[in-house]
Design a protein around this motif. Structure first.
Motif, PDB file in Angstrom:
ATOM      1  N   GLY A  76      -7.472  10.551  -5.481  1.00 19.52           N
ATOM      2  CA  GLY A  76      -8.144   9.264  -5.681  1.00 19.52           C
ATOM      3  C   GLY A  76      -7.827   8.592  -7.003  1.00 19.52           C
ATOM      4  N   ALA A  77      -6.892   9.155  -7.771  1.00 21.34           N
ATOM      5  CA  ALA A  77      -6.529   8.532  -9.053  1.00 21.34           C
ATOM      6  C   ALA A  77      -5.016   8.563  -9.226  1.00 21.34           C
ATOM      7  N   ILE A  78      -4.533   7.729 -10.142  1.00 21.35           N
ATOM      8  CA  ILE A  78      -3.087   7.751 -10.407  1.00 21.35           C
ATOM      9  C   ILE A  78      -2.782   8.925 -11.335  1.00 21.35           C
ATOM     10  N   GLN A  79      -1.826   9.720 -10.916  1.00 31.47           N
ATOM     11  CA  GLN A  79      -1.405  10.857 -11.740  1.00 31.47           C
ATOM     12  C   GLN A  79      -0.027  10.530 -12.293  1.00 31.47           C
ATOM     13  N   PHE A 108       0.844  -1.204   0.000  1.00 28.79           N
ATOM     14  CA  PHE A 108       0.000   0.000   0.000  1.00 28.79           C
ATOM     15  C   PHE A 108       0.874   1.246   0.000  1.00 28.79           C
ATOM     16  N   VAL A 109       0.237   2.409  -0.229  1.00 31.89           N
ATOM     17  CA  VAL A 109       0.954   3.678  -0.040  1.00 31.89           C
ATOM     18  C   VAL A 109       1.384   3.746   1.436  1.00 31.89           C
ATOM     19  N   PHE A 110       0.477   3.496   2.334  1.00 30.87           N
ATOM     20  CA  PHE A 110       0.798   3.216   3.726  1.00 30.87           C
ATOM     21  C   PHE A 110      -0.320   2.367   4.285  1.00 30.87           C
ATOM     22  N   PRO A 111      -0.146   1.618   5.372  1.00 31.15           N
ATOM     23  CA  PRO A 111       1.038   1.538   6.228  1.00 31.15           C
ATOM     24  C   PRO A 111       2.222   0.867   5.519  1.00 31.15           C
ATOM     25  N   SER A 112       3.371   0.957   6.150  1.00 29.42           N
ATOM     26  CA  SER A 112       4.568   0.357   5.564  1.00 29.42           C
ATOM     27  C   SER A 112       4.399  -1.158   5.462  1.00 29.42           C
ATOM     28  N   ILE A 135      16.332   8.661 -14.877  1.00 29.92           N
ATOM     29  CA  ILE A 135      16.785   7.599 -15.791  1.00 29.92           C
ATOM     30  C   ILE A 135      16.224   6.227 -15.404  1.00 29.92           C
ATOM     31  N   LEU A 136      15.700   6.127 -14.189  1.00 29.56           N
ATOM     32  CA  LEU A 136      15.076   4.876 -13.735  1.00 29.56           C
ATOM     33  C   LEU A 136      14.029   5.266 -12.700  1.00 29.56           C
ATOM     34  N   CYS A 137      12.752   5.156 -13.092  1.00 27.79           N
ATOM     35  CA  CYS A 137      11.712   5.683 -12.191  1.00 27.79           C
ATOM     36  C   CYS A 137      10.341   5.109 -12.521  1.00 27.79           C
ATOM     37  N   VAL A 138       9.428   5.281 -11.587  1.00 27.95           N
ATOM     38  CA  VAL A 138       7.998   5.060 -11.828  1.00 27.95           C
ATOM     39  C   VAL A 138       7.375   6.426 -11.541  1.00 27.95           C
ATOM     40  N   PRO A 139       7.284   7.270 -12.566  1.00 29.10           N
ATOM     41  CA  PRO A 139       6.944   8.669 -12.312  1.00 29.10           C
ATOM     42  C   PRO A 139       5.439   8.915 -12.160  1.00 29.10           C
TER      43      PRO A 139
END
Ligand code: UT7
Length: 329
Positions: A209-212, A95-99, A199-203
């Motif tokens: 409430g949505a993926i930007q 999840f985004v959180f909790p860890s 150069i290496l990312c998930v931007p």
């Protein structure tokens, strides 16, 4: 009276791969159905990868991590309730959180209130987590630290992008790092250069409430390749220098398992025979933060890595991040 020095030492290792092994040939056939062209020959020649493991949809990073952690605790002969810190390296948290570390604590049934947190340093994550654990132990704050690298990279792969989707896999590795009167972690060195973040990312991120942005992995392979070969040599020499040792005194080299060409070049630059390098990239693909503890566990369990031997761990990846940890097992 001076207190005796406290050191940290690996007393157990464990790893876990999800059940589905996908060979290059199988992946090439699955991709062909999407009009994405690749081949076993290309993947082996450019990367050394022959297969990877993918987790089923209902299996999360914490599930993989728990399996690896259980095995590390078993080998150490330490009860889960004696763990007083969990550090989990991942870029594919449940999840985004909790860890994910908190979820692992709960799934292991640990009810002692031990601290738990995630570390985000992509493919260098395990080395970052290990260095953090080592400092906590040497300061006297904690005695038994579960250090885990766990990933489900298949979730962030764009299977229409052949330049990345053939490279990565899922898995988890763990160690139990414990307080010891003898040195186990001999030195660590960590670095980052955020100027190379793109150069290496998930931007992508969650916004309203949505993926930007883009929630798939992006990599400029050649830029990463060039940076990786340079920093892996330098950081290994830095860790050796800190420990007062020479490269010839390393028994085993475990670089991040991303590409056999980068790994062979690192061994060559350190004047280490390739027989001293542990290679699992052929079977596991690139499992990011899990790759180093997975390779470590494989070589401990097959008897290659023995107590008393010196092992150099090296990570490199997104951020841009890199680091090394020199261990006496
Ligand atoms: O975990 C973090 C660390 N990550 C890494 O260490 C990755 C570092 N980079 C690499 O490992 C390599 O750059 C790659 C394996 C990603 C790529 O190898 P490369 O030798 O740099 O290949 P390239 O990107 O120069 O591509 C060569 C050719 C291109 O075709 P053209 O333009 O020459 O016609 C690509 O389109 O190979 C093509 N290609 C493929 N062909 C078949 C790219 N991906 C594939 C593919 N199958 N999967």
């Amino acid at each position: 009276m001076t207190q005796p020095a406290i050191y940290s030492r690996v007393i157990g290792t464990g790893s876990y791969l999800p059940p589905r092994r996908v060979s290059n040939q199988q992946l090439a056939e699955e991709l062909a159905a999407r009009q994405v062209e690749t081949s076993d020959e290309w993947i082996v020649a450019r990367t050394g990868i022959k297969a990877r493991y993918f987790a089923p949809p209902d299996m999360t990073t914490s599930d993989l991590a728990v399996e690896a952690a259980r095995k590390a605790l078993d080998m150490a002969g330490v009860d889960a309730q004696a763990v007083d810190l969990i550090i989990l390296a991942t870029s594919t948290p449940d999840f985004v959180f909790p860890s994910t570390a908190c979820l692992v604590q709960s799934k292991l049934g640990i009810t002692n209130g031990c601290a738990a947190f995630d570390v985000q340093a992509v493919c260098s994550g395990f080395v970052y987590a290990l260095a953090t654990a080592d400092n906590f132990i040497r300061s006297g704050a904690y005695r038994n630290v579960l250090v885990i690298g766990a990933e489900t990279f298949s979730r962030i792969l764009d299977f229409n992008d052949r330049t990345t989707c053939v490279l990565f896999g899922d898995g988890a590795g763990a160690v139990l790092l414990s307080a010891s009167s003898e040195p186990g972690v001999l030195s660590t060195a960590l670095h980052a250069d955020g100027r190379y973040a793109d150069i290496l990312c998930v931007p992508g991120n969650v916004h309203g409430g949505a993926i930007q942005g883009n929630a798939f992995l992006y990599m400029d392979g050649q830029a990463v390749f060039k940076l990786a070969v340079g920093v892996l040599e330098k950081v290994a020499l830095e860790a050796l220098d800190k420990a007062g040792l020479e490269a010839s005194q390393i028994d085993w080299l475990i670089p991040h398992q991303a590409n056999i060409r980068i790994m062979l070049s690192t061994a060559r630059k350190l004047h280490l025979p390739t027989e001293k390098m542990i290679v699992t990239v052929d079977e596991h693909g690139n499992t990011s933060a899990a790759s180093i503890p997975l390779a470590l566990d494989v070589a401990v369990r097959d008897g290659r890595i023995q107590r008393g031997q010196r092992v150099m761990l090296e990570g490199v990846g997104g951020g841009f991040t890199w680091g090394a940890a020199l261990l006496r097992m």
